[in-house]
Design an enzyme around this catalytic site. Structure first.
Site, short mmCIF file in Angstrom:
data_model
loop_
_atom_site.label_atom_id
_atom_site.label_comp_id
_atom_site.label_asym_id
_atom_site.label_seq_id
_atom_site.Cartn_x
_atom_site.Cartn_y
_atom_site.Cartn_z
N CYS A 56 72.51 -12.71 -27.69
CA CYS A 56 72.85 -12.32 -26.31
C CYS A 56 71.85 -12.92 -25.32
O CYS A 56 70.64 -12.68 -25.40
CB CYS A 56 72.87 -10.80 -26.21
N CYS A 59 69.95 -10.35 -23.30
CA CYS A 59 68.93 -9.70 -24.15
C CYS A 59 67.67 -10.56 -24.23
O CYS A 59 66.55 -10.05 -24.19
CB CYS A 59 69.48 -9.45 -25.55
N CYS A 402 77.35 -27.56 -12.98
CA CYS A 402 78.30 -26.80 -13.81
C CYS A 402 79.19 -27.74 -14.62
O CYS A 402 79.96 -28.53 -14.06
CB CYS A 402 79.14 -25.89 -12.91
N CYS A 405 82.94 -27.13 -14.10
CA CYS A 405 83.41 -27.70 -12.84
C CYS A 405 83.71 -29.19 -13.01
O CYS A 405 84.72 -29.70 -12.48
CB CYS A 405 82.38 -27.50 -11.74
#
Length: 493
Positions: A56, A59, A402, A405
């Site tokens: 995660c 996390c 990105c 994108c």
């Protein structure tokens, strides 16, 4: 391992010999699992447990802050963690469905979800408030003075019998993570502060004491948990609170002026109050006009000042930066130097209330040429393009870094070219990383796409469909205010 064991309560020493993996490599964080959770958690009056998954990302971001907080809290609050990929039974038992999930346990029992800050400092201060009783019992004047001489505000109940005390204690149990509570049965302790028989006193922090407002506020309503919560919320901050990373969201529910400077109430109370007093003077004059006031440590908000207001570290020197951020997201900066007599701040406020200030908008330059099929929008041109009352607009918010994108770019360009002969629709994009996103558009990741139709510019529709050309065309055919013109031909809705 021996050093770590000496730090733990005697009740769990035996358990550690049976469960040698119970102490993490960070030593100050207990590592719990299906076999030992119940046994080890019951040995701690208060424990903060992090339920996580190794893969995660959130996390991983939390881990170093959690470890730092564990070290600072050592000896008062135990921090622990459970790897849910290895100990699914324990995580399932406590209803863990996402990562990281933080819960507060008291003597092994699930007491409450942790909904405090995720920084080391925030975790430390939040959990320190979880230790000890919900409300401290004060018996003498010395006890009272010791309790209220604190960095944070103090809420003290004065009750001669138990009828109102029980409601006060219930409120303290619910609100202890946010505020400090104490109570006394000696009504004389409240007399000099305005309580003649029974009541509740709110003591603002001594560090924020000033001549513009009272340091003690008396609660005069009928005592319920709700009425006490409202009283504290409405009075705890006073005319000009100290805004921090932890409380900024609660302050920004209203239009807020903030003066940022080298504020440090722990090491330099007098110097910190020098500029605050000048802000306080203006607050006492203008606060009834719907604007709230605050001061903040410039170092805590450097990124925000630079990113949201275009203020660099060299701007202003040692003088405060002053900004206004409204609850609608409108931003203003005081460009005149903050004068020690406060007159520049007063002029700034008069201009603000008179509507003479120009809003600060973070924006790239408006492109000189914008002839491509996909129209480039920047913050300064957003109203002219996206809020054009005569045209439907599909707007993509993207970031240059990105990858999703970049993958979408050829499809999006093909869409714009396909509809280039339609005079009633615009296919546009805006670099959201370098331009302010207007109110009403929720952009948390990239790409995020919205459709702003004619007649409903204040109710843009979030696009949640597929990323192929046919998906976009199907969406636009159903949502466009007029028939689409595709390749020079009108399509039927």
């Amino acid at each position: 391992m021996a050093a770590a064991i000496r730090l733990l309560p005697a009740a769990v020493m035996l358990a550690l010999s049976c469960f040698p993996s119970a102490v993490s490599s960070r030593r100050d964080v207990l590592e719990l699992g299906d076999a030992d959770f119940d046994y080890l958690s019951t040995g701690h009056e208060t424990m903060l447990v992090k339920f996580y998954a190794p893969w995660c990302g959130h996390c991983k971001k939390l881990a170093p802050e959690f470890d730092k907080a564990a070290t600072r809290l050592k000896g008062s609050v135990q921090l622990a963690k459970v790897d849910c990929t290895a100990h699914s039974e324990t995580c399932g038992r406590f209803g863990v469905s996402g990562y990281p999930t933080l819960k507060i346990f008291r003597n092994g029992r699930d007491s409450a979800p942790y909904d405090g800050p995720r920084s080391a400092d925030g975790i430390y201060h939040y959990m320190k408030k979880q230790t000890g009783p919900d409300s401290v019992h004060l018996k003498t004047e010395e006890d009272l003075q010791t309790f209220i001489t604190h960095y944070d505000a103090s809420v003290v109940g004065v009750f001669s019998d138990g009828s109102h005390l029980s409601e006060f204690l219930r409120a303290a149990a619910l609100l202890r993570e946010q505020f400090r509570f104490a109570h006394t049965a000696d009504v004389k302790l409240g007399e000099k502060h305005g309580v003649k028989s029974e009541g509740v006193l709110l003591f603002r922090p001594p560090r924020l004491s000033n001549k513009f407002e009272e340091s003690v506020v008396v609660f005069q309503d009928f005592l319920t948990i709700g009425s006490l919560r409202r009283f504290i919320r409405d009075n705890i901050y006073g005319l000009c609170p100290h805004m921090t990373v932890e409380n900024r969201d609660s302050l920004r529910v209203r239009d807020l002026l903030t003066a940022y400077y080298d504020l440090d109430f722990r090491r330099n109370i007098r110097g910190s109050n020098y500029w605050r007093n000048r802000v306080m003077k203006m607050a006492s004059t203008f606060s009834r006009r719907g604007l709230t006031f605050s001061v903040a440590n410039k170092k805590d908000f450097l990124f925000e000042l630079e990113d949201d207001f275009g203020l660099g570290t060299s701007d202003g020197g040692d003088l405060p930066f002053v900004t206004i951020r409204t609850k609608l997201g409108h931003k203003y900066t005081m460009r005149e130097e903050f004068t020690r007599d406060g007159q520049s701040l007063e002029r700034f406020l008069h201009d603000y209330f008179a509507g003479r200030l120009k809003r600060y908008i973070k924006s790239e330059p408006i492109p000189e040429r914008n002839t491509a099929a996909v129209k480039v929008v920047v913050a300064e041109s957003f109203d002219d393009v996206v809020n054009d009352r005569e045209k439907d607009v599909l707007i993509q918010f993207y970031s240059r870094s990105c990858s999703h994108c970049k993958k979408l770019e050829p499809v999006y360009r093909e869409l714009a070219e396909t509809l280039s002969s339609d005079p009633n629709i615009v296919i546009a994009k805006m670099n959201a990383a370098d331009n302010d996103v207007p109110q009403g558009y929720d952009v948390q990741g990239y790409p995020t796409i919205y459709f702003a139709p004619v007649g409903k510019k204040d109710e843009p529709i979030r696009y949640e469909g597929g990323r192929e050309l046919r998906d976009f065309l199907k969406f636009l055919k159903s949502e466009a205010s007029r028939h689409l013109v595709v390749g020079g031909l009108k399509t039927e809705l």
